[in-house]
Every structure is written in C-alpha cells, then in structure tokens.
Design a protein around this motif. Structure first.
Motif, mmCIF file in Angstrom:
data_model
loop_
_atom_site.group_PDB
_atom_site.id
_atom_site.type_symbol
_atom_site.label_atom_id
_atom_site.label_comp_id
_atom_site.label_asym_id
_atom_site.label_seq_id
_atom_site.Cartn_x
_atom_site.Cartn_y
_atom_site.Cartn_z
ATOM 1 N N UNK A 57 18.031 -9.969 30.469
ATOM 2 C CA UNK A 57 17.099 -10.978 29.942
ATOM 3 C C UNK A 57 17.452 -12.382 30.427
ATOM 4 N N UNK A 58 17.762 -12.486 31.704
ATOM 5 C CA UNK A 58 18.047 -13.775 32.326
ATOM 6 C C UNK A 58 17.605 -13.691 33.776
ATOM 7 N N UNK A 59 17.543 -14.809 34.472
ATOM 8 C CA UNK A 59 17.150 -14.739 35.883
ATOM 9 C C UNK A 59 18.054 -13.760 36.648
ATOM 10 N N UNK A 91 23.053 -21.571 36.674
ATOM 11 C CA UNK A 91 21.673 -21.097 36.533
ATOM 12 C C UNK A 91 21.502 -20.030 35.450
ATOM 13 N N UNK A 92 22.596 -19.586 34.840
ATOM 14 C CA UNK A 92 22.504 -18.550 33.815
ATOM 15 C C UNK A 92 21.918 -17.259 34.357
ATOM 16 N N UNK A 93 22.198 -16.979 35.621
ATOM 17 C CA UNK A 93 21.584 -15.839 36.312
ATOM 18 C C UNK A 93 22.626 -14.777 36.645
ATOM 19 N N UNK A 94 22.140 -13.629 37.068
ATOM 20 C CA UNK A 94 22.992 -12.526 37.500
ATOM 21 C C UNK A 94 22.523 -12.074 38.884
ATOM 22 N N UNK A 148 14.197 -13.150 43.824
ATOM 23 C CA UNK A 148 14.687 -13.854 42.644
ATOM 24 C C UNK A 148 13.643 -13.641 41.557
ATOM 25 N N UNK A 149 14.104 -13.124 40.417
ATOM 26 C CA UNK A 149 13.230 -12.830 39.285
ATOM 27 C C UNK A 149 13.567 -13.766 38.135
ATOM 28 N N UNK A 150 12.556 -14.159 37.376
ATOM 29 C CA UNK A 150 12.844 -14.960 36.189
ATOM 30 C C UNK A 150 13.304 -14.033 35.065
ATOM 31 N N UNK A 175 15.960 -21.113 44.996
ATOM 32 C CA UNK A 175 14.944 -20.579 44.077
ATOM 33 C C UNK A 175 15.408 -20.670 42.623
ATOM 34 N N UNK A 176 16.694 -20.388 42.379
ATOM 35 C CA UNK A 176 17.222 -20.491 41.012
ATOM 36 C C UNK A 176 17.188 -21.932 40.519
ATOM 37 N N UNK A 177 17.484 -22.887 41.402
ATOM 38 C CA UNK A 177 17.438 -24.309 41.032
ATOM 39 C C UNK A 177 16.015 -24.712 40.677
ATOM 40 N N UNK A 178 15.036 -24.262 41.467
ATOM 41 C CA UNK A 178 13.632 -24.573 41.182
ATOM 42 C C UNK A 178 13.201 -23.933 39.868
ATOM 43 N N UNK A 179 13.665 -22.720 39.615
ATOM 44 C CA UNK A 179 13.343 -22.023 38.374
ATOM 45 C C UNK A 179 13.914 -22.771 37.176
#
Length: 196
Positions: A57-59, A91-94, A148-150, A175-179
């Motif tokens: 449930x994260x980018x 970015x709180x992403x994986x 890259x998925x939100x 892409x993560x920065x733009x998100x």
C-alpha cells in the motif's frame, strides 16, 4: 522452380488466413500504460517470501530484467540496491525486480550482490506476460522495463531501455519525486484552531 515457390507462398498465405485468431503472435506494444491499474501478482522472492502487488500500500517500482547474474542486470540491481534506502526514506516506496529464473537463481544473485530488496521468480513469465513486457533485441531477449506505481497500483511511469540498465534507477526516482510532489499535503485536524 518459380511455380513451386509461388504455390508454396499461396499455400502459406491461405493457411494463415484460416488460422484461429488466438494463434496469432501477440502485439509487442507495452500493455500497461500510464493511468492504468497494474495487474496483480504473487511471486516468491529470494528469501522464500511471497510478495503480492496488491498488498503493498505504498508506491512501488516494478522492474523487469532479462536474467540474473548477467552484466546489465547486475548493474541495474546494484544501482537499485545502492538507492533503496533513499527510495524508502525519501519517497516511502518499495522496489521489486522480476525475471524468469527460479528462486534458487534469485538466491544466488541476491547473495552475490547483497540485495536488500525483493527480486521475484517469474518462472513461467506469467507476470511478464500480464504486463505485456515487449521483447528486446529483435525479439531474442526478454525486455528491460521499469514501471512506477502509486500506492493504489496505478501506473504513473513506464521506462523501456534494454541497453542502459543504470538509467532505470534515475528514471524511477524522477517518477517517484513527481508522484510525491503531486500528492496532497496531509491534513492537520488541529489547523483550524491555529488559523484564527
């Protein structure tokens, strides 16, 4: 000889005209486009953990690569590994990498590079096919494509480049920065008390 060649060509053309539709070669276009929801999948990583796309449930950066322990794929995995802490913190992403080799191959590859993110075994290329990742090098190699998925699983970026494996990390972080920039600011329930 000319008649034989002409007859063979005619036979081949008429045979394909009556072939069932599902026998045709699939399109080489990338299937998942920006704005579409990514296919769900559950695959096993190098640690034996089953990773399910919809449970994250994260980018999420999902990158498909041709093969474990090859030069370009080693560069790509190393670059993602060097950036993984920043990707998680900033970015709180994986990140997950996917290729067609089995779990044992993933274990050896991850151990060799000290990978701290999941690389997933897609042995029958089911997930690669679900994403419709096109083949590269005139159809001889599995493609190298990064999505890259939100946090809802919607695709926000697609990057396709077989040769420059290192560039995938840069494109993913852009892409993560733009998100992150486009995300609404978290609301403060106490803001109304301080605005008066």
């Amino acid at each position: 000889m000319y008649i034989k060649t002409a007859l063979f060509s005619l036979f081949a053309a008429s045979a394909t005209a009556f072939a069932p539709a599902n026998s045709q070669v699939k399109s080489t276009q990338l299937n998942l486009s920006v704005g579409e929801t990514a296919p769900d999948f559950s695959l096993t990583d190098q640690n034996g953990k089953v990773v399910t796309r919809s449970s994250i449930k994260k980018p999420l950066v999902v990158y498909f690569y041709p093969s474990d322990s090859t030069p370009g794929c080693t560069v790509q995995a190393t670059e993602f590994n060097e950036s993984i802490n920043d990707i998680r913190k900033t970015y709180g992403a994986e990140v997950v990498g996917i290729s067609g080799q089995g779990v044992e191959s993933k274990q050896a590859f991850a151990k060799e590079l000290g990978l701290t993110f999941s690389i997933l075994a897609d042995e029958n290329d089911e997930v690669r096919n679900a994403f419709a990742v096109k083949k590269a090098a005139f159809g001889f190699l599995p493609g190298r494509v990064t999505y890259v998925l939100d946090k809802t699983g919607t695709c926000v970026s697609v990057y396709d480049n077989l040769v420059d494996a290192k560039s995938h990390v840069e494109q993913a972080t852009v892409a993560l920065a733009e998100l992150k920039e486009s995300a609404p600011a978290p609301s403060n329930p106490f803001a109304s008390f301080f605005s008066k």
